[in-house]
Scaffold this active site. Sequence first.
Site, PDB file in Angstrom:
ATOM      1  CB  VAL A  87      35.175  50.107  45.011  1.00 43.22           C
ATOM      2  CG1 VAL A  87      35.169  51.610  44.772  1.00 43.22           C
ATOM      3  CG2 VAL A  87      35.552  49.803  46.447  1.00 43.22           C
ATOM      4  CB  CYS A  88      30.749  50.223  41.452  1.00 42.52           C
ATOM      5  SG  CYS A  88      29.459  50.604  42.649  1.00 42.52           S
ATOM      6  CB  ALA A  89      30.577  54.530  38.745  1.00 40.98           C
TER       7      ALA A  89
END
Length: 99
Positions: A6-8
């Site tokens: 999960v990232c930006a």
Amino acid sequence: MKVLLVCAAGMSTSMLMKKMDAYAAENGIDLEVAARSFSELKDPKADGYDCILIGPQISYQKDKVVKKADGLPVEVIPMKDYGRQNCPAIFELINNLIA
């Protein structure tokens, strides 16, 4: 093992995902890895993930990810390992989470 990153926005994390795929193939590790932005995170447990790794750039969202994870192990990838795409260290983190 099935891992969700999960990232930006997904750019650097998708590069890490490709490197993790290559590392797993080279080392005989059964891996399914996907990358999603935080805004796309819905129900990771229902999708069959074993754990969730968070990019360090959104570590401040960890509590929200934990709530959405519904009991799945969640951890932030250390900045140095994320930046260097240090797959051995990241796989050690995964193994510690799902052991």
